[in-house]
Design a protein around this motif. Structure first.
Motif, PDB file in Angstrom:
ATOM      1  N   ILE A   5       7.516 -14.476 -41.220  1.00 36.03           N
ATOM      2  CA  ILE A   5       6.390 -13.548 -41.256  1.00 36.03           C
ATOM      3  C   ILE A   5       6.882 -12.095 -41.135  1.00 36.03           C
ATOM      4  CG2 ILE A   5       5.877 -13.599 -38.774  1.00 36.03           C
ATOM      5  CD1 ILE A   5       2.860 -13.920 -39.858  1.00 36.03           C
ATOM      6  N   PHE A   6       8.045 -11.899 -40.510  1.00 42.24           N
ATOM      7  CA  PHE A   6       8.547 -10.533 -40.359  1.00 42.24           C
ATOM      8  C   PHE A   6       9.026  -9.965 -41.699  1.00 42.24           C
ATOM      9  CE2 PHE A   6       9.650 -11.060 -35.534  1.00 42.24           C
ATOM     10  CZ  PHE A   6       8.294 -11.155 -35.258  1.00 42.24           C
ATOM     11  N   ILE A   9       6.075  -8.454 -43.177  1.00 49.67           N
ATOM     12  CA  ILE A   9       5.757  -7.161 -42.552  1.00 49.67           C
ATOM     13  C   ILE A   9       6.694  -6.089 -43.095  1.00 49.67           C
ATOM     14  CG2 ILE A   9       5.800  -5.898 -40.352  1.00 49.67           C
ATOM     15  CD1 ILE A   9       4.666  -8.476 -39.040  1.00 49.67           C
ATOM     16  N   PHE A  28       6.995  -2.491 -34.466  1.00 48.94           N
ATOM     17  CA  PHE A  28       5.534  -2.623 -34.584  1.00 48.94           C
ATOM     18  C   PHE A  28       4.985  -3.306 -33.337  1.00 48.94           C
ATOM     19  CE2 PHE A  28       5.990  -7.108 -35.742  1.00 48.94           C
ATOM     20  CZ  PHE A  28       7.228  -7.126 -36.378  1.00 48.94           C
ATOM     21  N   LYS A  29       3.670  -3.182 -33.151  1.00 47.02           N
ATOM     22  CA  LYS A  29       3.035  -3.760 -31.963  1.00 47.02           C
ATOM     23  C   LYS A  29       2.979  -5.271 -32.075  1.00 47.02           C
ATOM     24  CE  LYS A  29       0.280   0.308 -30.867  1.00 47.02           C
ATOM     25  NZ  LYS A  29      -1.049   0.904 -30.703  1.00 47.02           N
ATOM     26  N   ASP A  30       3.319  -5.946 -30.968  1.00 49.87           N
ATOM     27  CA  ASP A  30       3.189  -7.403 -30.929  1.00 49.87           C
ATOM     28  C   ASP A  30       1.703  -7.761 -30.997  1.00 49.87           C
ATOM     29  OD1 ASP A  30       5.214  -9.884 -29.719  1.00 49.87           O
ATOM     30  OD2 ASP A  30       3.045 -10.219 -29.793  1.00 49.87           O
ATOM     31  N   ILE A  31       1.410  -8.787 -31.788  1.00 50.60           N
ATOM     32  CA  ILE A  31       0.018  -9.199 -31.997  1.00 50.60           C
ATOM     33  C   ILE A  31      -0.576  -9.842 -30.738  1.00 50.60           C
ATOM     34  CG2 ILE A  31       0.385 -11.575 -32.836  1.00 50.60           C
ATOM     35  CD1 ILE A  31      -1.390 -10.827 -35.252  1.00 50.60           C
ATOM     36  N   ASN A  32       0.278 -10.276 -29.824  1.00 52.63           N
ATOM     37  CA  ASN A  32      -0.171 -10.960 -28.598  1.00 52.63           C
ATOM     38  C   ASN A  32       0.522 -10.306 -27.394  1.00 52.63           C
ATOM     39  OD1 ASN A  32      -1.209 -12.837 -26.792  1.00 52.63           O
ATOM     40  ND2 ASN A  32       0.366 -14.364 -27.239  1.00 52.63           N
ATOM     41  N   LEU A  40       7.773  -4.960 -31.009  1.00 58.69           N
ATOM     42  CA  LEU A  40       8.877  -5.759 -31.548  1.00 58.69           C
ATOM     43  C   LEU A  40       9.714  -4.839 -32.417  1.00 58.69           C
ATOM     44  CD1 LEU A  40       6.865  -8.926 -32.634  1.00 58.69           C
ATOM     45  CD2 LEU A  40       8.174  -8.603 -30.524  1.00 58.69           C
ATOM     46  N   ASN A  87      14.864 -13.370 -27.415  1.00 60.59           N
ATOM     47  CA  ASN A  87      14.859 -14.808 -27.168  1.00 60.59           C
ATOM     48  C   ASN A  87      15.708 -15.516 -28.215  1.00 60.59           C
ATOM     49  OD1 ASN A  87      13.008 -14.450 -25.054  1.00 60.59           O
ATOM     50  ND2 ASN A  87      11.277 -14.488 -26.469  1.00 60.59           N
ATOM     51  N   GLY A  93      12.661 -19.580 -26.031  1.00 58.69           N
ATOM     52  CA  GLY A  93      11.280 -19.229 -26.358  1.00 58.69           C
ATOM     53  C   GLY A  93      11.118 -18.540 -27.704  1.00 58.69           C
ATOM     54  N   GLN A  94      12.123 -18.663 -28.576  1.00 56.68           N
ATOM     55  CA  GLN A  94      12.036 -17.999 -29.881  1.00 56.68           C
ATOM     56  C   GLN A  94      11.093 -18.773 -30.803  1.00 56.68           C
ATOM     57  OE1 GLN A  94      15.813 -17.461 -31.895  1.00 56.68           O
ATOM     58  NE2 GLN A  94      14.919 -16.083 -33.428  1.00 56.68           N
ATOM     59  N   THR A  95      10.175 -18.048 -31.428  1.00 63.32           N
ATOM     60  CA  THR A  95       9.239 -18.682 -32.369  1.00 63.32           C
ATOM     61  C   THR A  95       9.371 -18.124 -33.776  1.00 63.32           C
ATOM     62  OG1 THR A  95       7.488 -17.121 -31.760  1.00 63.32           O
ATOM     63  CG2 THR A  95       7.539 -19.234 -30.577  1.00 63.32           C
ATOM     64  N   VAL A  96       9.906 -16.923 -33.909  1.00 64.08           N
ATOM     65  CA  VAL A  96      10.108 -16.332 -35.237  1.00 64.08           C
ATOM     66  C   VAL A  96      11.614 -16.164 -35.432  1.00 64.08           C
ATOM     67  CG1 VAL A  96       9.639 -14.404 -36.775  1.00 64.08           C
ATOM     68  CG2 VAL A  96       7.880 -15.125 -35.143  1.00 64.08           C
ATOM     69  N   HIS A 100      14.597 -10.192 -33.019  1.00 68.10           N
ATOM     70  CA  HIS A 100      13.726  -9.071 -32.659  1.00 68.10           C
ATOM     71  C   HIS A 100      13.885  -8.787 -31.180  1.00 68.10           C
ATOM     72  CE1 HIS A 100      11.613 -12.925 -32.649  1.00 68.10           C
ATOM     73  NE2 HIS A 100      10.995 -12.526 -31.538  1.00 68.10           N
ATOM     74  N   HIS A 102      11.978  -7.625 -28.004  1.00 65.83           N
ATOM     75  CA  HIS A 102      10.678  -7.345 -27.402  1.00 65.83           C
ATOM     76  C   HIS A 102      10.883  -6.120 -26.523  1.00 65.83           C
ATOM     77  CE1 HIS A 102       8.631 -11.305 -28.132  1.00 65.83           C
ATOM     78  NE2 HIS A 102       9.877 -11.712 -28.228  1.00 65.83           N
TER      79      HIS A 102
HETATM   80  P1  AMP Z   1       9.542 -14.863 -30.058  1.00 62.15           P
HETATM   81  O1  AMP Z   1       8.665 -15.927 -29.436  1.00 62.15           O
HETATM   82  O2  AMP Z   1      10.539 -14.252 -29.133  1.00 62.15           O
HETATM   83  O3  AMP Z   1      10.155 -15.359 -31.354  1.00 62.15           O
HETATM   84  O4  AMP Z   1       8.560 -13.674 -30.426  1.00 62.15           O
HETATM   85  C1  AMP Z   1       7.764 -13.667 -31.567  1.00 62.15           C
HETATM   86  C2  AMP Z   1       6.690 -12.661 -31.321  1.00 62.15           C
HETATM   87  O5  AMP Z   1       6.098 -12.312 -32.570  1.00 62.15           O
HETATM   88  C3  AMP Z   1       5.541 -13.163 -30.430  1.00 62.15           C
HETATM   89  O6  AMP Z   1       5.475 -12.327 -29.269  1.00 62.15           O
HETATM   90  C4  AMP Z   1       4.306 -13.037 -31.319  1.00 62.15           C
HETATM   91  O7  AMP Z   1       3.172 -12.624 -30.612  1.00 62.15           O
HETATM   92  C5  AMP Z   1       4.755 -12.017 -32.344  1.00 62.15           C
HETATM   93  N1  AMP Z   1       4.097 -12.074 -33.631  1.00 62.15           N
HETATM   94  C6  AMP Z   1       3.953 -13.162 -34.428  1.00 62.15           C
HETATM   95  N2  AMP Z   1       3.332 -12.825 -35.567  1.00 62.15           N
HETATM   96  C7  AMP Z   1       3.086 -11.491 -35.498  1.00 62.15           C
HETATM   97  C8  AMP Z   1       2.461 -10.544 -36.364  1.00 62.15           C
HETATM   98  N3  AMP Z   1       1.962 -10.904 -37.571  1.00 62.15           N
HETATM   99  N4  AMP Z   1       2.388  -9.251 -35.968  1.00 62.15           N
HETATM  100  C9  AMP Z   1       2.883  -8.889 -34.770  1.00 62.15           C
HETATM  101  N5  AMP Z   1       3.487  -9.727 -33.914  1.00 62.15           N
HETATM  102  C10 AMP Z   1       3.583 -11.011 -34.262  1.00 62.15           C
END
Ligand code: AMP
Length: 120
Positions: A5-6, A9, A28-32, A40, A87, A93-96, A100, A102
């Motif tokens: 997704i990055f 962006i 950019f601002k984290d969505i959550n 991020l 992460n 805890g990495q999801t993307v 990046h 934080h």
């Molecule tokens: P991580 O879990 O360390 O991989 O962090 C991924 C971060 O990306 C999380 O804090 C999400 O809230 C953030 N995130 C995911 N999609 C988006 C988005 N479209 N815009 C901004 N932040 C996002």
């Protein structure tokens, strides 16, 4: 390497609240958000995880910290302090899977992040 997704962006295919951009990095601002300020900071070149950092791309990782310090000064929280976290993989805890930083700021942050009793 699989697109994340990055990449969308970076390529402006989906919107993001961008606060900083140069040739090598985007912030950019984290969505959550997990703090009053939660940004991020990403390299424009995809590096999937910290495990993929090498002497060839270390300058990009270093640049993320340069950007973090620049934003902290510009947004006025450099002296109060802040945290940068990267992460790695599932336990981290990495999801993307596009590295990046934080950048968290705007209030005193708890430490340590892991509070369960460790069994040794
Ligand atoms: P991580 O879990 O360390 O991989 O962090 C991924 C971060 O990306 C999380 O804090 C999400 O809230 C953030 N995130 C995911 N999609 C988006 C988005 N479209 N815009 C901004 N932040 C996002």
């Amino acid at each position: 390497m699989a697109e994340t997704i990055f990449d969308k962006i970076i390529n402006k295919e989906i919107p993001a609240d961008i606060v900083y951009e140069d040739d090598m990095a985007l912030a950019f601002k984290d969505i959550n958000p997990q703090a009053p300020t939660h940004l991020l900071i990403i390299p424009k070149t995809q590096i999937a995880t910290i495990n993929d950092v090498s002497t060839d791309n270390a300058h990009l990782v270093g640049h993320l910290y340069v950007v973090a310090a620049k934003i902290a000064k510009e947004q006025g929280f450099a002296d109060d302090g802040y945290r940068v976290v990267m992460n790695c993989n599932e336990h981290g805890g990495q999801t993307v899977y596009h590295i990046h930083l934080h950048l968290l700021a705007g209030k005193p942050l708890g430490w340590p992040p892991y509070t369960e009793t460790l069994k040794v």
